[in-house]
Design a protein around this motif. Structure first.
Motif, PDB file in Angstrom:
ATOM      1  N   UNK A  44       0.773  -1.158   0.101  1.00  0.00           N
ATOM      2  CA  UNK A  44       0.023  -0.019  -0.048  1.00  0.00           C
ATOM      3  C   UNK A  44       0.826   1.224  -0.137  1.00  0.00           C
ATOM      4  N   UNK A  45       1.866   1.275   0.689  1.00  0.00           N
ATOM      5  CA  UNK A  45       2.597   2.631   0.635  1.00  0.00           C
ATOM      6  C   UNK A  45       3.501   2.500  -0.616  1.00  0.00           C
ATOM      7  N   UNK A  46       4.036   1.704  -1.129  1.00  0.00           N
ATOM      8  CA  UNK A  46       4.576   1.722  -2.458  1.00  0.00           C
ATOM      9  C   UNK A  46       3.593   2.369  -3.618  1.00  0.00           C
ATOM     10  N   UNK A  47       2.429   1.802  -3.406  1.00  0.00           N
ATOM     11  CA  UNK A  47       1.295   2.336  -4.541  1.00  0.00           C
ATOM     12  C   UNK A  47       0.852   3.911  -4.173  1.00  0.00           C
ATOM     13  N   UNK A  48       0.862   4.163  -2.858  1.00  0.00           N
ATOM     14  CA  UNK A  48       0.330   5.389  -2.510  1.00  0.00           C
ATOM     15  C   UNK A  48       1.547   6.459  -2.847  1.00  0.00           C
ATOM     16  N   UNK A  49       2.822   6.165  -2.796  1.00  0.00           N
ATOM     17  CA  UNK A  49       3.870   7.079  -3.348  1.00  0.00           C
ATOM     18  C   UNK A  49       4.052   7.179  -4.765  1.00  0.00           C
ATOM     19  N   UNK A  50       3.656   6.026  -5.433  1.00  0.00           N
ATOM     20  CA  UNK A  50       3.703   6.205  -6.757  1.00  0.00           C
ATOM     21  C   UNK A  50       2.602   7.236  -7.364  1.00  0.00           C
ATOM     22  N   UNK A  51       1.441   7.106  -6.827  1.00  0.00           N
ATOM     23  CA  UNK A  51       0.410   7.907  -7.142  1.00  0.00           C
ATOM     24  C   UNK A  51       0.529   9.357  -6.805  1.00  0.00           C
ATOM     25  N   UNK A  52       1.143   9.729  -5.833  1.00  0.00           N
ATOM     26  CA  UNK A  52       1.540  11.035  -5.292  1.00  0.00           C
ATOM     27  C   UNK A  52       2.376  11.613  -6.356  1.00  0.00           C
TER      28      UNK A  52
END
Length: 589
Positions: A570-578
């Motif tokens: 989840x953290x990796x996906x959120x960072x990518x979207x930001x």
């Protein structure tokens, strides 16, 4: 002090008495490794003599230098304790006396084999500056046809010419040298005389100086009246040289061996064989080939000037006497240790008819040995079963105790096992405790290193057992892990590298269980404990204190791993979207 020795002497277990004589009692024993030995326990009247102890101590050290396949070597000796004993190699078989009395005189080839073997033994004994002083048929064992001199060392504990309080010689009168009877200086030549008398008995089935009263036999010995004519013709020259009355006239052990190697049954030598000087050049007088028929029993034909008679043959007539009749008798009990001869019957009514001993059997380990070893080994096996069952019930706590127990047993074996081996090589010593103390650090390091290597091997064995039970046996994780812990405990003792703890257990049990009855009681008690332990292990859930059950641990680890994995993704996906300017989409996750 009593020669009816206890069940154990030092590291040796006494199995049964196999002989008794004037100097002591001989027992069949087992050493720490279960090997058979002959343990000779000295009689009180010998052990109480301090001078005799000191002399025996020096002579045991001398006997250790004797190395010959025809001599029963000394393995160990305890001479300073309250019950002195000497440990020698045990030779299964029959004595020469038993063999001749049962089967008759030996054949020619057997006589030559016996003579050469005894001469080789005598060469080794005399090379160590020792005088045996009690060569006789009952002190010679026949092992696969080869002679073995036994009772080596105890026979010359005291002077053979000294009379005891009972007025009897230390030795058998029919095989004593003349100088022993006359109480003159005894040299190695006395052994030569006794050896020749023993060979005469093997070749004829009778003692060389006849039978009868003690005085009559001694008179014949001192006068040199050996019945040489009863021996085979090809052996007479050899016997004549060795049975000389004058010790200086007898050959040495080396020369006697050279003469024995020249014996030939196909050649009848009516003149003695001599050796010229130290070079040992052989010279044989009038030799006549033995014929295949009985013509050699006829008077010899005189083809030339007859050779002069041997110098030791006396022309004067012996004083008239009639030896007392000596019927055939069973072997004396003094067959394993030199000592006083058995008392002879004084009247015809006391003479018992002779019954030959039973035919020899193929040698198998005695039943006593199997009982002792089987009892100790079975008790050790039941103790291991109990330990495994306890480990199944309490895998963590008992498993740790099993590791410590294996370490302690391995340390004890490295210390005391080496001590027993040293005693078997050089005997007991006052420095043994100091050596054990000095060797403790190295033994501790060695046992720790071996345990560090052996524990992972046992763990691997336990993991394999767990996999088999879990995947193939369809067991639960907890049950499979409990049995795997039991396999780990067993692997500490049965896998390669577990020999030292096993030996320590066997050695300890052998020292504690001193009789077949004690072994039976131990088997019953330990077997009962093992049975109850197995029943409890099979009927209740294992206790994993102070840890948690493996199944709970696995679930906890799996849950933490799942949570940490989802959070990471989840953290990796959120960072990518930001980074892409699409952070508002993170609310969907």
């Amino acid at each position: 002090m009593n020669t009816q020795a206890p069940e154990c002497l030092g590291p040796y277990r006494l199995v049964r008495k196999i002989g008794e004589g004037g100097m002591g009692v001989v027992h069949l024993g087992l050493d720490g490794e279960g090997r058979e030995v002959a343990i000779k326990v000295l009689h009180p009247h010998v052990a109480a003599d301090l001078k005799a102890r000191d002399r025996l101590t020096r002579e045991v050290e001398t006997m250790r230098r004797v190395r010959s396949p025809h001599v029963a070597e000394v393995l160990d000796a305890e001479l300073v304790g309250g019950q002195p004993y000497v440990v020698t190699r045990f030779a299964p078989g029959r004595t020469l006396e038993d063999t001749v009395l049962a089967d008759g005189a030996l054949e020619a080839r057997e006589i030559i084999r016996l003579t050469q073997g005894l001469c080789k033994a005598l060469v080794a004994i005399h090379a160590a500056d020792v005088i045996h002083r009690d060569f006789k048929p009952s002190n010679v064992m026949l092992v696969d046809g080869e002679p073995l001199v036994i009772d080596f060392g105890i026979a010359h504990l005291v002077n053979a010419t000294r009379l005891t309080q009972t007025g009897m010689f230390v030795g058998t009168p029919g095989y004593l040298a003349p100088e022993i009877i006359r109480d003159s200086e005894i040299t190695q030549a006395a052994d030569v005389h006794a050896l020749a008398s023993t060979v005469f008995f093997a070749a004829t089935g009778a003692p060389p100086f006849g039978t009868g009263t003690f005085e009559a036999v001694c008179f014949n010995i001192m006068e040199g009246r050996a019945q040489i004519d009863k021996a085979p013709a090809w052996l007479r020259g050899w016997l004549s040289r060795a049975l000389q009355v004058d010790p200086e006239a007898r050959p040495s052990a080396h020369e006697l061996l050279r003469m024995a190697k020249a014996l030939d049954p196909s050649v009848t030598s009516f003149n003695q064989t001599t050796f010229d000087g130290p070079t040992g050049t052989k010279r044989i007088g009038n030799r006549t080939r033995a014929m295949e028929n009985f013509s050699d029993l006829l008077p010899p034909v005189e083809y030339g000037k007859p050779a002069p008679p041997p110098p030791q043959r006396r022309e004067e007539k012996p004083p008239p006497y009639v030896p007392a009749p000596m019927p055939a008798r069973p072997p004396r009990p003094d067959q394993r240790v030199a000592g006083y001869p058995a008392p002879q019957p004084t009247s015809p009514s006391q003479v018992r008819p002779y019954s030959p001993p039973p035919a020899p059997r193929q040698y198998t380990p005695p039943a006593e040995r199997r009982r002792y070893l089987f009892g100790s080994q079975l008790t050790g096996l039941l103790l291991l079963v109990t330990l495994v069952a306890l480990t199944v019930m309490m895998p963590v706590m008992v498993g740790a105790v099993a590791v410590v127990l294996a370490l302690v047993l391995r340390l004890g074996e490295y210390l005391f096992g080496d001590l027993v081996k040293r005693r078997q090589v050089r005997g007991s010593s006052a420095a043994d405790p100091l050596l054990a103390l000095v060797g403790t650090p190295w033994a501790l390091i060695k046992s720790a290193l071996v345990t560090c290597v052996h524990v992972p091997l046992a763990l691997l064995f336990g993991v394999c057992v767990w996999g088999v039970l879990y995947w193939a046996g369809q067991m639960t994780v907890n049950d499979a892990a409990a049995y795997a812990a039991g396999a780990f405990a067993a692997g500490l003792f049965v896998l390669p590298g577990g020999g030292a703890p096993r030996k320590a257990v066997t050695r300890s049990l052998t020292g504690v269980l001193r009789s077949p009855g004690a072994a039976l009681v131990a088997v019953v008690l330990v077997g009962t404990a093992a049975l109850f332990a197995v029943m409890f292990a099979l009927g209740q859930n294992p206790d994993w204190y102070p840890w948690q059950a493996p199944e709970s641990v696995i679930k906890t680890l799996a849950s933490e791993a799942e949570q940490s994995t989802i959070g990471l993704i989840t953290g990796l996906i959120g960072s990518l979207l930001d980074d892409l300017g699409l952070g508002f989409l993170t609310n969907w996750f």
